[in-house]
Design a protein around this motif. Structure first.
Motif, PDB file in Angstrom:
ATOM      1  N   MET A  99      44.605  33.252 -33.602  1.00  0.00           N
ATOM      2  CA  MET A  99      44.136  34.433 -32.901  1.00  0.00           C
ATOM      3  C   MET A  99      44.967  35.680 -33.219  1.00  0.00           C
ATOM      4  O   MET A  99      45.998  35.475 -33.499  1.00  0.00           O
ATOM      5  CB  MET A  99      43.856  34.072 -31.496  1.00  0.00           C
ATOM      6  N   ALA A 100      44.280  36.830 -33.100  1.00  0.00           N
ATOM      7  CA  ALA A 100      44.897  37.869 -33.366  1.00  0.00           C
ATOM      8  C   ALA A 100      45.478  38.432 -32.113  1.00  0.00           C
ATOM      9  O   ALA A 100      45.018  38.042 -31.045  1.00  0.00           O
ATOM     10  CB  ALA A 100      43.889  38.941 -33.923  1.00  0.00           C
ATOM     11  N   GLY A 101      46.276  39.256 -32.115  1.00  0.00           N
ATOM     12  CA  GLY A 101      46.817  40.034 -30.822  1.00  0.00           C
ATOM     13  C   GLY A 101      48.140  39.161 -30.334  1.00  0.00           C
ATOM     14  O   GLY A 101      48.413  38.979 -29.066  1.00  0.00           O
ATOM     15  N   HIS A 102      49.193  38.875 -31.185  1.00  0.00           N
ATOM     16  CA  HIS A 102      50.278  38.077 -31.006  1.00  0.00           C
ATOM     17  C   HIS A 102      51.476  38.815 -30.421  1.00  0.00           C
ATOM     18  O   HIS A 102      52.460  38.745 -29.969  1.00  0.00           O
ATOM     19  CB  HIS A 102      50.677  37.170 -32.096  1.00  0.00           C
ATOM     20  N   ASN A 103      51.123  40.412 -30.989  1.00  0.00           N
ATOM     21  CA  ASN A 103      52.304  41.216 -30.753  1.00  0.00           C
ATOM     22  C   ASN A 103      51.948  41.855 -29.397  1.00  0.00           C
ATOM     23  O   ASN A 103      51.702  43.298 -29.238  1.00  0.00           O
ATOM     24  CB  ASN A 103      52.361  42.306 -31.877  1.00  0.00           C
ATOM     25  N   HIS A 104      52.140  41.441 -28.273  1.00  0.00           N
ATOM     26  CA  HIS A 104      52.142  42.104 -27.143  1.00  0.00           C
ATOM     27  C   HIS A 104      53.157  42.974 -26.725  1.00  0.00           C
ATOM     28  O   HIS A 104      54.713  42.852 -27.165  1.00  0.00           O
ATOM     29  CB  HIS A 104      52.157  40.907 -25.979  1.00  0.00           C
TER      30      HIS A 104
END
Length: 75
Positions: free
Chosen positions: A1-6
């Protein structure tokens, strides 16, 4: 899933502190004279004034079917 760089962007410490304060406001609320007065004004005084004005002017003003120059007051 995308969006691992919080939290990639730097967060403003003042905004983080404000958000935490808003989230936990109920934990630190205290009844004082000022908060009691403001609660009375916004819960009792303002609605009663609006209700009184509504009953006092009920049916007095008619906006429908008026032409330029006609008065909106019915009585």
């Amino acid at each position: 899933m995308a969006g691992h760089n919080h939290n990639v962007l730097a967060q403003d410490p003042a905004l983080v502190k404000w958000a935490a304060m808003v989230t936990n406001r109920h934990k630190y609320f205290r009844w004082t004279g000022r908060t009691a007065w403001l609660t009375f004004v916004y819960v009792a005084a303002v609605p009663s004034i609006v209700l009184y004005l509504g009953y006092k002017t009920d049916g007095k003003y008619e906006m429908r079917g008026k032409r330029r120059g006609d008065i909106i007051s019915e009585y």
